[in-house]
Write an enzyme that holds these catalytic residues in place. Sequence first.
Site, PDB file in Angstrom:
ATOM      1  CG  HIS A  72      -1.975   1.085   1.326  1.00 18.74           C
ATOM      2  ND1 HIS A  72      -1.818   2.342   1.203  1.00 18.74           N
ATOM      3  CD2 HIS A  72      -3.301   0.800   1.588  1.00 18.74           C
ATOM      4  CE1 HIS A  72      -2.806   2.763   1.463  1.00 18.74           C
ATOM      5  NE2 HIS A  72      -3.863   1.920   1.872  1.00 18.74           N
TER       6      HIS A  72
ATOM      7  CD  GLU B  82      -3.399   1.261  -1.743  1.00 24.20           C
ATOM      8  OE1 GLU B  82      -3.953   0.170  -1.511  1.00 24.20           O
ATOM      9  OE2 GLU B  82      -3.926   2.292  -1.747  1.00 24.20           O
TER      10      GLU B  82
END
Length: 295
Positions: A163, A267
């Site tokens: 992320h 991400e």
Amino acid sequence: MHPRLPSGVVLDTGRGGLGRLAIDTDICAAELYLHGAHLCRWQPRSQPHPVLWMSEASRFESGAPIRGGVPICFPWFGPKAGDPSAPVHGVARISSWNLDGVTREADGSVNVRLSLDSGTLASPHVLHDLRLAYELRLGRDLSMAFTVTNPGDAPITFEAALHTYLAVGDVRQVSVAGLEGAAYLDKVDGARRKIQADALVTIGGETDRLYVDTEAAVTLTDPSLGRRIRVEKTGSRSSVVWNPWVAKSKAMPDFGDDEWPGMICLETANAADNAVTVPPHASHTMTATISVEAS
Ligand code: BG6
């Protein structure tokens, strides 16, 4: 017992009393917390600005995720389906990882290996027997490889994301290439499925998009910082683009109200349609490699 550390690498106590690897070499500076195996900083010497964004309001405490850098989402992405009491984005980012080894490579980069097994991951929300390995190479580029091994006799299915929070001059001026034609779930519009018609993704409001069935690299162009950041990936079929904009930033206690213009998340993931099933006694690896060049 911690492994021997090469020159340019120290293991010390970071913010919140959490164990941290601090890397300072002639080609990059980096900081990695064992809590969540969370990379908080990577800055090649060529870059006057950090490449990874960190919130000034981040918590640094066991049991809570760190805001910024590269949280690892696993074994689910977002809220866990059918289990609202489970931590959002899974348990890997709030678990304490083992540091298995640190070496210095011939090109000067630092290679870090971490792992997590079912015993440490133990939680009422994760019942599988599994082993996680995370290998980072921190140099002029940044490479991250996340491997899930299934030692059991039954298949396991999971979602995962690296992320990555990227620092930008002004998110309203950046563009993201590489997603043209891809389908996405628009989480700011009831997760409606849409197609990315424009060649470039630009940010003009809260943006939370889960692109599926895309293995393409994405490239961020940031005119205010005069650089391009490229995210190449393997073993990943989803990409997420996220910026919380005004109201959501205010609603998050660990995110400064005025910080949203300075960041964007790109991400590398496998989520929703792209959840991964690992057969018994097999592994799956997802990698992301980040490089920066002047634009
Ligand atoms: C993104 C999700 O990946 O992470 C967003 O798509 C979410 O929906 C964001 O808000 C941040 O999540 P968290 O749990 O770190 O606040």
